[in-house]
Motif scaffolding. Structure first.
Motif, PDB file in Angstrom:
ATOM      1  N   LEU A 154       0.839  -1.289  -0.019  1.00 52.76           N
ATOM      2  CA  LEU A 154       0.085   0.098   0.081  1.00 52.76           C
ATOM      3  C   LEU A 154       0.666   1.172  -0.034  1.00 52.76           C
ATOM      4  O   LEU A 154       0.522   2.322  -0.744  1.00 52.76           O
ATOM      5  CB  LEU A 154      -1.050  -0.064   1.060  1.00 52.76           C
ATOM      6  CG  LEU A 154      -1.883  -1.128   1.325  1.00 52.76           C
ATOM      7  CD1 LEU A 154      -2.622  -1.024   2.526  1.00 52.76           C
ATOM      8  CD2 LEU A 154      -2.998  -0.658  -0.044  1.00 52.76           C
ATOM      9  N   SER A 155       2.038   1.380   0.700  1.00 48.86           N
ATOM     10  CA  SER A 155       2.700   2.212   0.666  1.00 48.86           C
ATOM     11  C   SER A 155       3.386   2.591  -0.731  1.00 48.86           C
ATOM     12  O   SER A 155       3.517   3.821  -1.200  1.00 48.86           O
ATOM     13  CB  SER A 155       4.031   2.022   1.728  1.00 48.86           C
ATOM     14  OG  SER A 155       5.016   3.241   1.688  1.00 48.86           O
ATOM     15  N   GLU A 157       2.147   1.610  -3.520  1.00 47.31           N
ATOM     16  CA  GLU A 157       0.932   2.390  -4.319  1.00 47.31           C
ATOM     17  C   GLU A 157       0.732   3.664  -4.116  1.00 47.31           C
ATOM     18  O   GLU A 157       0.443   4.592  -4.985  1.00 47.31           O
ATOM     19  CB  GLU A 157      -0.366   1.497  -4.169  1.00 47.31           C
ATOM     20  CG  GLU A 157      -0.406   0.062  -4.531  1.00 47.31           C
ATOM     21  CD  GLU A 157      -1.666  -0.707  -4.244  1.00 47.31           C
ATOM     22  OE1 GLU A 157      -2.336  -0.120  -3.634  1.00 47.31           O
ATOM     23  OE2 GLU A 157      -1.697  -1.798  -4.707  1.00 47.31           O
ATOM     24  N   SER A 158       0.779   4.098  -2.836  1.00 49.42           N
ATOM     25  CA  SER A 158       0.551   5.293  -2.281  1.00 49.42           C
ATOM     26  C   SER A 158       1.556   6.495  -2.880  1.00 49.42           C
ATOM     27  O   SER A 158       1.244   7.590  -3.474  1.00 49.42           O
ATOM     28  CB  SER A 158       0.591   5.551  -0.809  1.00 49.42           C
ATOM     29  OG  SER A 158       0.238   7.039  -0.522  1.00 49.42           O
ATOM     30  N   LYS A 159       2.979   5.995  -3.114  1.00 45.28           N
ATOM     31  CA  LYS A 159       4.186   6.900  -3.473  1.00 45.28           C
ATOM     32  C   LYS A 159       3.956   7.003  -5.045  1.00 45.28           C
ATOM     33  O   LYS A 159       4.133   7.974  -5.632  1.00 45.28           O
ATOM     34  CB  LYS A 159       5.280   5.758  -3.159  1.00 45.28           C
ATOM     35  CG  LYS A 159       6.568   6.851  -3.714  1.00 45.28           C
ATOM     36  CD  LYS A 159       7.930   6.025  -3.262  1.00 45.28           C
ATOM     37  CE  LYS A 159       9.007   7.029  -3.779  1.00 45.28           C
ATOM     38  NZ  LYS A 159      10.403   6.390  -3.473  1.00 45.28           N
ATOM     39  N   GLU A 160       3.636   5.486  -5.693  1.00 42.05           N
ATOM     40  CA  GLU A 160       3.141   5.974  -7.229  1.00 42.05           C
ATOM     41  C   GLU A 160       2.212   6.736  -7.633  1.00 42.05           C
ATOM     42  O   GLU A 160       2.449   7.681  -8.421  1.00 42.05           O
ATOM     43  CB  GLU A 160       3.097   4.593  -7.692  1.00 42.05           C
ATOM     44  CG  GLU A 160       4.187   3.395  -7.591  1.00 42.05           C
ATOM     45  CD  GLU A 160       3.777   2.143  -8.169  1.00 42.05           C
ATOM     46  OE1 GLU A 160       2.577   1.815  -8.314  1.00 42.05           O
ATOM     47  OE2 GLU A 160       4.723   1.215  -8.117  1.00 42.05           O
ATOM     48  N   SER A 161       1.143   6.804  -6.669  1.00 43.61           N
ATOM     49  CA  SER A 161      -0.031   7.632  -7.078  1.00 43.61           C
ATOM     50  C   SER A 161       0.454   8.931  -6.714  1.00 43.61           C
ATOM     51  O   SER A 161       0.122   9.927  -7.547  1.00 43.61           O
ATOM     52  CB  SER A 161      -1.097   7.197  -5.998  1.00 43.61           C
ATOM     53  OG  SER A 161      -2.248   8.251  -6.369  1.00 43.61           O
ATOM     54  N   ALA A 162       1.253   9.368  -5.827  1.00 42.10           N
ATOM     55  CA  ALA A 162       1.751  10.799  -5.480  1.00 42.10           C
ATOM     56  C   ALA A 162       2.564  11.186  -6.665  1.00 42.10           C
ATOM     57  O   ALA A 162       2.574  12.580  -6.901  1.00 42.10           O
ATOM     58  CB  ALA A 162       2.361  10.860  -4.156  1.00 42.10           C
ATOM     59  N   ASP A 163       3.404  10.330  -7.166  1.00 39.89           N
ATOM     60  CA  ASP A 163       4.643  10.569  -7.946  1.00 39.89           C
ATOM     61  C   ASP A 163       3.818  10.695  -9.271  1.00 39.89           C
ATOM     62  O   ASP A 163       4.691  11.588 -10.400  1.00 39.89           O
ATOM     63  CB  ASP A 163       5.900   9.851  -7.994  1.00 39.89           C
ATOM     64  CG  ASP A 163       6.394   9.757  -6.782  1.00 39.89           C
ATOM     65  OD1 ASP A 163       6.442  10.984  -6.049  1.00 39.89           O
ATOM     66  OD2 ASP A 163       7.409   8.895  -6.345  1.00 39.89           O
ATOM     67  N   LYS A 164       2.852  10.348  -9.634  1.00 38.68           N
ATOM     68  CA  LYS A 164       2.207  10.191 -10.997  1.00 38.68           C
ATOM     69  C   LYS A 164       1.742  11.525 -11.338  1.00 38.68           C
ATOM     70  O   LYS A 164       0.972  12.110 -10.749  1.00 38.68           O
ATOM     71  CB  LYS A 164       1.505   9.070 -11.204  1.00 38.68           C
ATOM     72  CG  LYS A 164       0.515   8.831 -12.643  1.00 38.68           C
ATOM     73  CD  LYS A 164      -0.341   7.713 -12.753  1.00 38.68           C
ATOM     74  CE  LYS A 164      -0.715   7.564 -13.891  1.00 38.68           C
ATOM     75  NZ  LYS A 164      -1.719   6.394 -14.018  1.00 38.68           N
ATOM     76  N   PRO A 165       2.186  12.109 -12.394  1.00 36.84           N
ATOM     77  CA  PRO A 165       1.542  13.552 -12.988  1.00 36.84           C
ATOM     78  C   PRO A 165      -0.105  13.254 -13.180  1.00 36.84           C
ATOM     79  O   PRO A 165      -0.550  12.179 -13.551  1.00 36.84           O
ATOM     80  CB  PRO A 165       2.075  13.892 -14.141  1.00 36.84           C
ATOM     81  CG  PRO A 165       3.428  12.975 -14.230  1.00 36.84           C
ATOM     82  CD  PRO A 165       3.038  11.765 -13.384  1.00 36.84           C
TER      83      PRO A 165
END
Length: 253
Positions: A154-155, A157-165
């Motif tokens: 989950l962490s 996924e959260s990081k990828e979601s935050a970094d994705k434009p």
């Protein structure tokens, strides 16, 4: 409808932005009010864009002139115009992207917390088939390992979601209202008349091209066909019919 449906963040000193200073200097506080009216209208749209063809309708609705509204849209670099069809605010899009990003982070944090609580509550309930309890240390070890793997996933996924434009304005193509001439050409092909086209145009131009009273229109051809199918229901409408009554009768179109 969510509690923050119409919320959007903005700076309290926006009036001191050089673009707004020039706007106020040339158009007065009316121009500044028109600017924020346009931003609020954009915030209400699913993709944060608005058709340029509907600027006259906005001007009539908010008791100003079409020329002033167009001047605010095109004259001060406060909005971006695309293909001479729609306009939007880059500033609003950036702010809404950050708001959506914060919501995703909070949602993922809640999922992690729920996963951890679920694992702890189940540890004490594990029993084997004959009714005796499993070894508590072994159960804790296995559950803790599972929880750590869930938290790590989950962490990430959260990081990828935050970094994705995030491109807020590209959710779906913007709806573009048809012109009266387009409707007058289309209605005869579906069994209607040019008078039907004019009535259809006036009705939806006045309410901002929304159906059922508040939902933005997505397909004007389908709405037109429905209008023609149901026009007999309104054939007895007299000249004394109020705007409120007419709107109520056409709410389901």
């Amino acid at each position: 409808m969510s509690k923050d449906c119409y919320y959007f963040p903005h700076d309290s000193n926006a009036k001191d932005d050089p673009k707004c200073v020039l706007l106020i200097e040339q158009l007065g506080m009316e121009g500044y009010g028109i600017y924020w009216m346009l931003v609020e209208v954009l915030r209400d749209q699913p993709d944060y864009t608005y058709p340029i063809a509907l600027i006259p309708a906005l001007a009539r609705r908010y008791n100003t002139t079409c020329e002033k509204v167009k001047a605010v849209v095109v004259g001060y670099d406060l909005f971006t115009i695309k293909d001479d069809r729609i306009f939007f605010s880059d500033s609003l899009n950036r702010r809404m992207a950050r708001l959506e990003e914060t919501r995703v982070k909070r949602s993922n944090a809640g999922k992690i917390g729920n996963a951890a609580r679920w694992g702890e509550s189940q540890t004490d309930r594990i029993v084997i088939a004959n009714g005796s309890h499993c070894d508590r240390n072994s159960s804790l070890t296995n559950k803790n390992r599972t929880n750590k793997n869930k938290e790590k996933k989950l962490s990430n996924e959260s990081k990828e979601s935050a970094d994705k434009p995030r491109t807020v304005a590209s959710k779906r193509p913007a709806f573009v209202a048809p012109s009266l001439e387009t409707l007058q050409s289309y209605f005869p092909t579906i069994g209607g008349t040019t008078q039907d086209a004019e009535a259809f145009f006036d009705h939806f131009e006045a309410n901002g091209w929304k159906v059922s009273g508040k939902t933005p229109m997505k397909n004007w051809q389908a709405a037109a066909r429905n209008w023609v199918r149901r026009k007999s229901e309104f054939s007895n409408t007299t000249a004394k019919t109020t705007t409120h009554e007419t709107t109520r009768k056409y709410n389901d179109l």
